[in-house]
Design a protein around this motif. Structure first.
Motif, mmCIF file in Angstrom:
data_model
loop_
_atom_site.group_PDB
_atom_site.id
_atom_site.type_symbol
_atom_site.label_atom_id
_atom_site.label_comp_id
_atom_site.label_asym_id
_atom_site.label_seq_id
_atom_site.Cartn_x
_atom_site.Cartn_y
_atom_site.Cartn_z
ATOM 1 N N PHE A 68 42.703 24.479 49.605
ATOM 2 C CA PHE A 68 42.279 23.262 50.293
ATOM 3 C C PHE A 68 42.196 23.497 51.804
ATOM 4 O O PHE A 68 41.258 23.045 52.461
ATOM 5 C CB PHE A 68 43.244 22.118 49.994
ATOM 6 N N GLY A 115 38.576 22.962 52.178
ATOM 7 C CA GLY A 115 38.486 21.506 52.171
ATOM 8 C C GLY A 115 38.043 20.942 50.838
ATOM 9 O O GLY A 115 37.946 19.727 50.685
ATOM 10 N N GLU A 116 37.778 21.804 49.878
ATOM 11 C CA GLU A 116 37.245 21.369 48.587
ATOM 12 C C GLU A 116 38.280 21.522 47.481
ATOM 13 O O GLU A 116 39.145 22.400 47.536
ATOM 14 C CB GLU A 116 35.993 22.187 48.242
ATOM 15 N N PHE A 132 46.759 16.890 49.933
ATOM 16 C CA PHE A 132 45.317 16.814 49.794
ATOM 17 C C PHE A 132 44.893 15.946 48.614
ATOM 18 O O PHE A 132 45.548 15.920 47.577
ATOM 19 C CB PHE A 132 44.730 18.217 49.597
ATOM 20 N N ARG A 136 40.647 11.114 56.559
ATOM 21 C CA ARG A 136 39.862 12.349 56.679
ATOM 22 C C ARG A 136 40.495 13.240 57.743
ATOM 23 O O ARG A 136 40.822 12.783 58.842
ATOM 24 C CB ARG A 136 38.427 11.988 57.061
ATOM 25 N N THR A 187 37.046 20.412 56.542
ATOM 26 C CA THR A 187 37.357 18.987 56.519
ATOM 27 C C THR A 187 37.836 18.631 55.122
ATOM 28 O O THR A 187 37.230 19.026 54.124
ATOM 29 C CB THR A 187 36.125 18.140 56.867
ATOM 30 N N SER A 188 38.927 17.884 55.049
ATOM 31 C CA SER A 188 39.485 17.512 53.749
ATOM 32 C C SER A 188 39.906 16.059 53.770
ATOM 33 O O SER A 188 39.935 15.401 54.816
ATOM 34 C CB SER A 188 40.680 18.414 53.408
ATOM 35 N N TRP A 189 40.251 15.563 52.595
ATOM 36 C CA TRP A 189 40.760 14.208 52.447
ATOM 37 C C TRP A 189 42.255 14.275 52.167
ATOM 38 O O TRP A 189 42.711 15.133 51.402
ATOM 39 C CB TRP A 189 40.067 13.484 51.290
#
Length: 220
Positions: A42, A46-47, A91, A99, A107-109
């Protein structure tokens, strides 16, 4: 005076939620390494990793893939659905209001406001956090530079809330741990949601909470 560490430990115990640092520490070493590998994916991309990818990593550590995923799920550290990781605190594998943009990185959540503060502290990276006050919709922006945080608006607080009768941190708390532009808005949110029990953290305590829970997870 009660420290932020003590406050969040007591609060989570009240709702039967085990903190992620404690959950990870209880894992056997190969499973702990797998958990850190998922978190690192992550950080780097970021995915959300696919369950196939996690299974491949599990085998690399000499773990049975199905048993490893089941153990991380039971520990409330990693949850999957539809072939991908949906939760790997801090994450989120799906969009949330929180965000996090790592400087010169992905960029991640984040699962919640506290988790978003934990991401740069865990990764040891500068970052910009974007969120919104759920009571008013006002935008909230936080910068982390060399471990120091700058908040806009500067009156921003974090509400740490939870409901009873839920099993995981995601179900019980994550939807109720949010940034608010000021304490008045957080108090108004609690009045409007009587099923939520919550405590308001100032900026210092909120950062310390993120550091305490997530700082150790990558064993930097």
């Amino acid at each position: 005076m009660t420290s932020a560490d003590d406050r969040i430990t007591r609060f989570n115990a009240e709702f039967g939620i085990t903190l992620m640092n404690d959950s990870q520490a209880a894992l056997p070493p190969p499973l702990r390494d797998l958990h850190r590998t998922v978190l690192t994916a992550f950080v780097n991309t970021g995915e959300a990793p696919s369950t196939n990818w996690v299974s491949e990593q599990a085998a690399r550590f000499g773990l049975d893939p199905d048993q490893a995923l089941g153990a991380l799920d039971r520990a409330d550290l990693v949850h999957t659905a539809d072939g991908a990781v949906t939760v790997a605190y801090p994450f989120s594998g799906v969009p949330t209001p929180h965000r996090v943009q790592l400087d010169d990185g992905a960029t991640s959540w984040a699962m919640c406001a506290g988790d978003s503060l934990g991401i740069p502290l865990m990764a040891g990276r500068d970052a910009t956090i974007s969120s919104a006050d759920p009571h008013t919709g006002e935008g909230i922006h936080i910068q982390c530079r060399d471990g120091a945080f700058t908040w806009q608006p500067d009156s921003t607080v974090v509400l740490v809330g939870a409901t009873t009768g839920c099993g995981t941190a995601a179900e019980a708390a994550c939807g109720h741990v949010n940034f608010f532009a000021d304490p008045v808005n957080a108090e108004a949110y609690l009045r409007a949601h009587p099923a939520v029990t919550g405590e308001i953290y100032d900026q210092s305590d909120a950062v310390e909470m993120g550091r305490f829970i997530f700082g150790p997870l990558l064993d930097r």
